[in-house]
Design a protein around this motif. Sequence first.
Motif, PDB file in Angstrom:
ATOM      1  N   PRO A   7      32.659 -22.469 -21.059  1.00 39.23           N
ATOM      2  CA  PRO A   7      33.961 -21.824 -20.825  1.00 39.23           C
ATOM      3  C   PRO A   7      34.687 -21.433 -22.116  1.00 39.23           C
ATOM      4  O   PRO A   7      35.621 -20.641 -22.078  1.00 39.23           O
ATOM      5  CB  PRO A   7      34.743 -22.881 -20.043  1.00 39.23           C
ATOM      6  N   LYS A   8      34.255 -22.010 -23.242  1.00 41.96           N
ATOM      7  CA  LYS A   8      34.926 -21.681 -24.509  1.00 41.96           C
ATOM      8  C   LYS A   8      34.305 -20.487 -25.205  1.00 41.96           C
ATOM      9  O   LYS A   8      35.004 -19.570 -25.620  1.00 41.96           O
ATOM     10  CB  LYS A   8      34.862 -22.895 -25.461  1.00 41.96           C
ATOM     11  N   TYR A  13      23.468 -21.540 -23.361  1.00 40.39           N
ATOM     12  CA  TYR A  13      22.558 -22.631 -23.685  1.00 40.39           C
ATOM     13  C   TYR A  13      23.137 -24.005 -23.388  1.00 40.39           C
ATOM     14  O   TYR A  13      22.810 -24.994 -24.030  1.00 40.39           O
ATOM     15  CB  TYR A  13      22.116 -22.532 -25.150  1.00 40.39           C
ATOM     16  N   VAL A  14      23.990 -24.040 -22.383  1.00 41.06           N
ATOM     17  CA  VAL A  14      24.629 -25.284 -21.971  1.00 41.06           C
ATOM     18  C   VAL A  14      23.589 -26.263 -21.411  1.00 41.06           C
ATOM     19  O   VAL A  14      22.668 -25.848 -20.721  1.00 41.06           O
ATOM     20  CB  VAL A  14      25.692 -24.947 -20.901  1.00 41.06           C
ATOM     21  N   TYR A  15      23.724 -27.545 -21.720  1.00 34.50           N
ATOM     22  CA  TYR A  15      22.827 -28.547 -21.127  1.00 34.50           C
ATOM     23  C   TYR A  15      23.633 -29.716 -20.586  1.00 34.50           C
ATOM     24  O   TYR A  15      24.800 -29.897 -20.922  1.00 34.50           O
ATOM     25  CB  TYR A  15      21.769 -29.022 -22.134  1.00 34.50           C
ATOM     26  N   GLU A  16      22.960 -30.497 -19.708  1.00 31.93           N
ATOM     27  CA  GLU A  16      23.621 -31.636 -19.087  1.00 31.93           C
ATOM     28  C   GLU A  16      23.453 -32.885 -19.932  1.00 31.93           C
ATOM     29  O   GLU A  16      22.374 -33.134 -20.477  1.00 31.93           O
ATOM     30  CB  GLU A  16      23.002 -31.900 -17.706  1.00 31.93           C
ATOM     31  N   ASP A  17      24.519 -33.662 -20.029  1.00 36.90           N
ATOM     32  CA  ASP A  17      24.461 -34.943 -20.726  1.00 36.90           C
ATOM     33  C   ASP A  17      25.191 -35.944 -19.845  1.00 36.90           C
ATOM     34  O   ASP A  17      26.412 -36.063 -19.909  1.00 36.90           O
ATOM     35  CB  ASP A  17      25.113 -34.827 -22.106  1.00 36.90           C
ATOM     36  N   CYS A  26      29.221 -24.438 -29.638  1.00 44.70           N
ATOM     37  CA  CYS A  26      30.562 -24.748 -30.140  1.00 44.70           C
ATOM     38  C   CYS A  26      30.900 -26.222 -29.966  1.00 44.70           C
ATOM     39  O   CYS A  26      32.005 -26.652 -30.264  1.00 44.70           O
ATOM     40  CB  CYS A  26      31.612 -23.875 -29.451  1.00 44.70           C
ATOM     41  N   ALA A  27      29.913 -27.016 -29.436  1.00 47.42           N
ATOM     42  CA  ALA A  27      30.060 -28.470 -29.299  1.00 47.42           C
ATOM     43  C   ALA A  27      31.105 -28.868 -28.259  1.00 47.42           C
ATOM     44  O   ALA A  27      31.537 -30.012 -28.209  1.00 47.42           O
ATOM     45  CB  ALA A  27      30.375 -29.132 -30.645  1.00 47.42           C
TER      46      ALA A  27
END
Length: 111
Positions: A7-8, A13-17, A26-27
């Motif tokens: 969203p930022k 390349y978002v992943y699940e943690d 962008c962390a």
Amino acid sequence: MSLPNCPKCNSEYVYEDGILLVCPECAYEWDPNQAAEAEEGLVVLDSNGTRLADGDSVTIVKNLKVKGAPKDLKQGTRVKNIRLVEGDHNIDCKIDGFGAMKLKSEFVKKA
Ligand SMILES: [Zn+2]
């Protein structure tokens, strides 16, 4: 199941943690369940169960007593340009002859 973009920075390349989603670019870290709730927004349904939105026109479906007003709000009164708000009286509007007031969505239907 595909993951949403960040969203930022809109990275793909978002992943699940664990329960969080993390963006490697962008962390940014966020809880997707909370994001989903925020997106849903305010849900206001009229007397027929139709979802209302800001700016809609509605019609009053029954005569309503108005506190401090000399007359009742008549069934069939058109109300233009409503605004949805939180609370028991969830429609903010202006009605000719009455001025600014709040209505309950169960007493109106989408015009
Ligand atoms: Zn990002």
